[in-house]
Enzyme design. Sequence first.
Site, PDB file in Angstrom:
ATOM      1  N   HIS A  57       0.811  -1.223   0.000  1.00 31.35           N
ATOM      2  CA  HIS A  57       0.000   0.000   0.000  1.00 31.35           C
ATOM      3  C   HIS A  57       0.839   1.267   0.000  1.00 31.35           C
ATOM      4  O   HIS A  57       0.342   2.357   0.270  1.00 31.35           O
ATOM      5  CB  HIS A  57      -0.926  -0.044   1.231  1.00 31.35           C
ATOM      6  CG  HIS A  57      -2.205   0.683   1.043  1.00 31.35           C
ATOM      7  ND1 HIS A  57      -2.565   1.758   1.817  1.00 31.35           N
ATOM      8  CD2 HIS A  57      -3.212   0.491   0.167  1.00 31.35           C
ATOM      9  CE1 HIS A  57      -3.747   2.198   1.444  1.00 31.35           C
ATOM     10  NE2 HIS A  57      -4.167   1.445   0.443  1.00 31.35           N
ATOM     11  N   LYS A  59       2.798   4.549  -1.188  1.00 30.54           N
ATOM     12  CA  LYS A  59       2.583   5.601  -2.178  1.00 30.54           C
ATOM     13  C   LYS A  59       3.650   6.647  -1.935  1.00 30.54           C
ATOM     14  O   LYS A  59       3.459   7.577  -1.175  1.00 30.54           O
ATOM     15  CB  LYS A  59       1.197   6.212  -2.014  1.00 30.54           C
ATOM     16  CG  LYS A  59       0.071   5.217  -2.155  1.00 30.54           C
ATOM     17  CD  LYS A  59      -1.107   5.713  -1.348  1.00 30.54           C
ATOM     18  CE  LYS A  59      -2.248   4.751  -1.450  1.00 30.54           C
ATOM     19  NZ  LYS A  59      -2.361   3.907  -0.299  1.00 30.54           N
ATOM     20  N   ASP A  64      16.316  12.065  -6.137  1.00 24.34           N
ATOM     21  CA  ASP A  64      17.727  12.376  -5.863  1.00 24.34           C
ATOM     22  C   ASP A  64      18.134  12.120  -4.415  1.00 24.34           C
ATOM     23  O   ASP A  64      19.046  12.755  -3.904  1.00 24.34           O
ATOM     24  CB  ASP A  64      18.041  13.826  -6.228  1.00 24.34           C
ATOM     25  CG  ASP A  64      17.902  14.095  -7.709  1.00 24.34           C
ATOM     26  OD1 ASP A  64      18.023  13.138  -8.496  1.00 24.34           O
ATOM     27  OD2 ASP A  64      17.675  15.253  -8.073  1.00 24.34           O
TER      28      ASP A  64
END
Length: 108
Positions: A57, A59, A64
Amino acid sequence: MGWFTNETLRNKLLEKQAQGVDVKVALYDDGINKKHGVDLSGLPHVKVKGERGGIMHHKFCVIDNQVVITGSYNWSNNAEFRNTENITVERDPGQATKYSVEFRNLNS
Protein backbone atom coordinates in the site's frame (compact mmCIF):
# COMPACT_ATOMS: atom_id res chain seq x y z
CA MET A 1 2.98 2.65 -5.85
CA GLY A 2 -0.19 0.91 -4.83
CA TRP A 3 -2.15 1.62 -8.02
CA PHE A 4 -0.83 3.30 -11.14
CA THR A 5 -3.47 4.07 -13.79
CA ASN A 6 -2.60 7.69 -14.63
CA GLU A 7 -1.14 7.93 -18.16
CA THR A 8 -0.04 11.55 -17.66
CA LEU A 9 2.25 10.56 -14.78
CA ARG A 10 3.58 7.56 -16.72
CA ASN A 11 4.37 9.84 -19.66
CA LYS A 12 6.20 12.24 -17.33
CA LEU A 13 8.34 9.38 -16.03
CA LEU A 14 9.15 8.35 -19.60
CA GLU A 15 10.03 11.97 -20.41
CA LYS A 16 12.34 12.22 -17.40
CA GLN A 17 13.97 8.91 -18.27
CA ALA A 18 14.61 10.19 -21.83
CA GLN A 19 16.32 13.22 -20.24
CA GLY A 20 18.72 10.88 -18.43
CA VAL A 21 16.97 10.60 -15.06
CA ASP A 22 17.28 7.16 -13.46
CA VAL A 23 13.62 6.13 -13.05
CA LYS A 24 12.52 2.94 -11.27
CA VAL A 25 9.00 1.87 -10.31
CA ALA A 26 7.72 -0.65 -7.76
CA LEU A 27 4.06 -1.47 -8.28
CA TYR A 28 1.51 -3.53 -6.37
CA ASP A 29 0.94 -6.84 -8.19
CA ASP A 30 -2.85 -7.09 -8.21
CA GLY A 31 -5.88 -7.30 -10.47
CA ILE A 32 -6.49 -3.54 -10.64
CA ASN A 33 -3.02 -2.84 -11.98
CA LYS A 34 -3.23 -5.85 -14.31
CA LYS A 35 -6.55 -4.70 -15.76
CA HIS A 36 -6.35 -0.89 -15.55
CA GLY A 37 -2.69 -0.13 -14.89
CA VAL A 38 -0.50 1.89 -17.23
CA ASP A 39 1.93 0.20 -19.61
CA LEU A 40 5.28 0.26 -17.82
CA SER A 41 7.17 -1.67 -20.50
CA GLY A 42 9.41 1.32 -21.23
CA LEU A 43 10.38 1.79 -17.58
CA PRO A 44 12.40 -0.38 -15.21
CA HIS A 45 9.82 -1.78 -12.79
CA VAL A 46 9.01 -4.61 -10.43
CA LYS A 47 5.65 -5.93 -9.33
CA VAL A 48 5.44 -6.72 -5.63
CA LYS A 49 3.00 -8.32 -3.22
CA GLY A 50 2.32 -7.38 0.38
CA GLU A 51 4.76 -9.02 2.78
CA ARG A 52 2.42 -9.83 5.67
CA GLY A 53 -0.62 -11.19 3.85
CA GLY A 54 -2.10 -7.78 3.10
CA ILE A 55 -1.59 -5.42 0.19
CA MET A 56 1.47 -3.41 -0.79
CA HIS A 57 0.00 0.00 0.00
CA HIS A 58 3.00 2.33 -0.33
CA LYS A 59 2.58 5.60 -2.18
CA PHE A 60 5.86 7.46 -2.38
CA CYS A 61 8.42 8.86 -4.76
CA VAL A 62 12.05 9.62 -3.90
CA ILE A 63 13.92 12.23 -5.93
CA ASP A 64 17.73 12.38 -5.86
CA ASN A 65 17.72 10.91 -2.34
CA GLN A 66 16.80 14.43 -1.19
CA VAL A 67 13.03 14.79 -1.63
CA VAL A 68 10.12 12.48 -0.80
CA ILE A 69 6.61 12.84 -2.22
CA THR A 70 4.17 10.79 -0.15
CA GLY A 71 0.58 10.65 1.06
CA SER A 72 -2.67 8.83 0.35
CA TYR A 73 -2.51 9.73 -3.36
CA ASN A 74 -2.06 6.72 -5.67
CA TRP A 75 -0.91 7.54 -9.18
CA SER A 76 -4.38 6.74 -10.40
CA ASN A 77 -7.20 8.41 -12.28
CA ASN A 78 -9.45 7.97 -9.24
CA ALA A 79 -6.96 9.79 -7.02
CA GLU A 80 -6.64 12.57 -9.57
CA PHE A 81 -10.28 13.07 -10.52
CA ARG A 82 -12.61 11.46 -7.92
CA ASN A 83 -11.13 10.86 -4.49
CA THR A 84 -10.26 13.18 -1.65
CA GLU A 85 -6.51 12.62 -1.30
CA ASN A 86 -3.48 14.17 0.33
CA ILE A 87 0.13 14.49 -0.69
CA THR A 88 3.14 16.06 0.96
CA VAL A 89 6.58 17.00 -0.32
CA GLU A 90 9.39 16.55 2.18
CA ARG A 91 12.77 18.10 1.39
CA ASP A 92 14.69 16.07 3.94
CA PRO A 93 17.67 13.89 2.96
CA GLY A 94 17.31 11.81 6.13
CA GLN A 95 13.71 10.94 5.33
CA ALA A 96 14.60 10.39 1.67
CA THR A 97 17.25 7.88 2.69
CA LYS A 98 14.71 5.95 4.78
CA TYR A 99 12.30 5.82 1.84
CA SER A 100 15.13 4.81 -0.51
CA VAL A 101 15.97 1.90 1.77
CA GLU A 102 12.30 0.84 1.81
CA PHE A 103 12.20 1.03 -2.01
CA ARG A 104 15.28 -1.20 -2.22
CA ASN A 105 13.62 -3.64 0.19
CA LEU A 106 10.61 -3.84 -2.13
CA ASN A 107 12.94 -4.85 -4.96
CA SER A 108 14.65 -7.65 -3.04
